[in-house]
Design an enzyme around this catalytic site. Structure first.
Site, PDB file in Angstrom:
ATOM      1  N   CYS A  24      72.920   4.905 -21.007  1.00  0.00           N
ATOM      2  CA  CYS A  24      73.084   6.274 -21.501  1.00  0.00           C
ATOM      3  C   CYS A  24      71.746   6.846 -21.953  1.00  0.00           C
ATOM      4  O   CYS A  24      71.073   6.281 -22.821  1.00  0.00           O
ATOM      5  CB  CYS A  24      74.076   6.312 -22.659  1.00  0.00           C
ATOM      6  SG  CYS A  24      74.309   7.973 -23.344  1.00  0.00           S
ATOM      7  N   GLY A  73      73.292   6.558  -8.248  1.00  0.00           N
ATOM      8  CA  GLY A  73      72.330   7.650  -8.305  1.00  0.00           C
ATOM      9  C   GLY A  73      72.255   8.446  -7.026  1.00  0.00           C
ATOM     10  O   GLY A  73      71.893   7.918  -5.978  1.00  0.00           O
ATOM     11  N   ASP A  74      72.638   9.720  -7.100  1.00  0.00           N
ATOM     12  CA  ASP A  74      72.491  10.685  -5.997  1.00  0.00           C
ATOM     13  C   ASP A  74      73.442  10.470  -4.822  1.00  0.00           C
ATOM     14  O   ASP A  74      73.255  11.083  -3.773  1.00  0.00           O
ATOM     15  CB  ASP A  74      71.051  10.698  -5.459  1.00  0.00           C
ATOM     16  CG  ASP A  74      70.041  11.143  -6.496  1.00  0.00           C
ATOM     17  OD1 ASP A  74      70.450  11.786  -7.481  1.00  0.00           O
ATOM     18  OD2 ASP A  74      68.838  10.849  -6.326  1.00  0.00           O
ATOM     19  N   ARG A 113      78.427  11.743 -11.060  1.00  0.00           N
ATOM     20  CA  ARG A 113      78.581  13.206 -11.098  1.00  0.00           C
ATOM     21  C   ARG A 113      79.271  13.772  -9.862  1.00  0.00           C
ATOM     22  O   ARG A 113      79.962  14.789  -9.944  1.00  0.00           O
ATOM     23  CB  ARG A 113      77.208  13.858 -11.268  1.00  0.00           C
ATOM     24  CG  ARG A 113      76.632  13.699 -12.672  1.00  0.00           C
ATOM     25  CD  ARG A 113      75.215  14.218 -12.762  1.00  0.00           C
ATOM     26  NE  ARG A 113      74.291  13.397 -11.985  1.00  0.00           N
ATOM     27  CZ  ARG A 113      73.066  13.771 -11.647  1.00  0.00           C
ATOM     28  NH1 ARG A 113      72.622  14.970 -11.995  1.00  0.00           N
ATOM     29  NH2 ARG A 113      72.280  12.967 -10.965  1.00  0.00           N
TER      30      ARG A 113
END
Length: 232
Positions: free
Chosen positions: A6, A109-110, A133
């Protein structure tokens, strides 16, 4: 699953989350104690390091592996990067390829499409991929990745009916968890993601983010579905 990744200031700057990467012995000791105290497998998610001058991700994974952590997910950014710039998967691939590492390594990631997920898994040799995300407001990405990985074919995007059904379910759970007022307010940030790419619903989306009660939201969603069914 221990979160050593985090980057939020209130967490990391107190030595928690990604802040623990500044004190690897403490990180290792904490993980070791958790492994001793629980009867289920312990896993860890972490970042490459605090900043680019302190990337010691191979040592991090070795230390965690030594105390019994069963798998590690690596986000390809430092804490300093937060969520900016591109995730550097070369470090993730290097950890996975190191002969001293025998626990599963997951990359993060990504990853925002089925093609990218499969391409990165193949290129960097990871045991799996964690999605963050890209799944917010689009939970269908998981079935799309699984289908593409199994068949090499892309699934069509979710229908409007699927999107509306999921929004209703999400809102219901949000209200059950946090109460009607907070649930409705927190749900507002998700409508754009849930209906991204759907044409002809701009006004409905605007009305959804200003609605203050469940009935109004439900009526808007039902009307949106009916208009589309009628071909309007």
């Amino acid at each position: 699953d221990i979160n050593y990744g985090c980057p939020v200031k209130q967490v990391a700057c107190k030595g928690a989350g990604a802040g623990i990467l500044l004190d690897l012995p403490k990180m290792q000791a904490m993980a070791a104690e958790i492994v001793k105290q629980v009867s289920i497998p312990v896993t860890v998610k972490t970042r490459l390091g605090w900043d680019h001058q302190s990337i010691k991700i191979l040592e991090v994974v070795q230390r965690l592996q030594d105390v019994g952590v069963q798998a590690v997910t690596i986000h390809g950014r430092t804490r300093q990067q937060m969520y900016k710039g591109l995730a550097d998967w070369s470090y993730i691939g290097a950890v996975k390829a190191d002969p001293s590492i025998h626990i599963p390594i997951f990359g993060n990631g990504d990853i925002d499409s089925p093609t990218k997920a499969v391409a990165y898994k193949d290129k960097y040799g990871v045991d799996g991929i964690m999605i963050g995300r890209a799944s917010i407001g689009y939970p269908w990405i998981f079935r799309e990745i699984k289908h593409y990985h199994a068949t090499g074919n892309l699934l069509p995007p979710p229908t409007l009916a699927e999107r509306i059904e999921t929004v209703k379910k999400h809102l219901t759970h949000a209200i059950e968890w946090k109460g009607e007022r907070t649930g409705i307010l927190e749900m507002r940030r998700h409508y754009a993601n849930y209906f991204r790419g759907v044409t002809g619903i701009k006004q409905y989306r605007s009305n959804l983010v200003t609605a203050n009660d469940c009935k109004t939201i439900g009526d808007l969603l039902d009307e949106m579905m009916q208009k589309r069914s009628d071909g309007d």
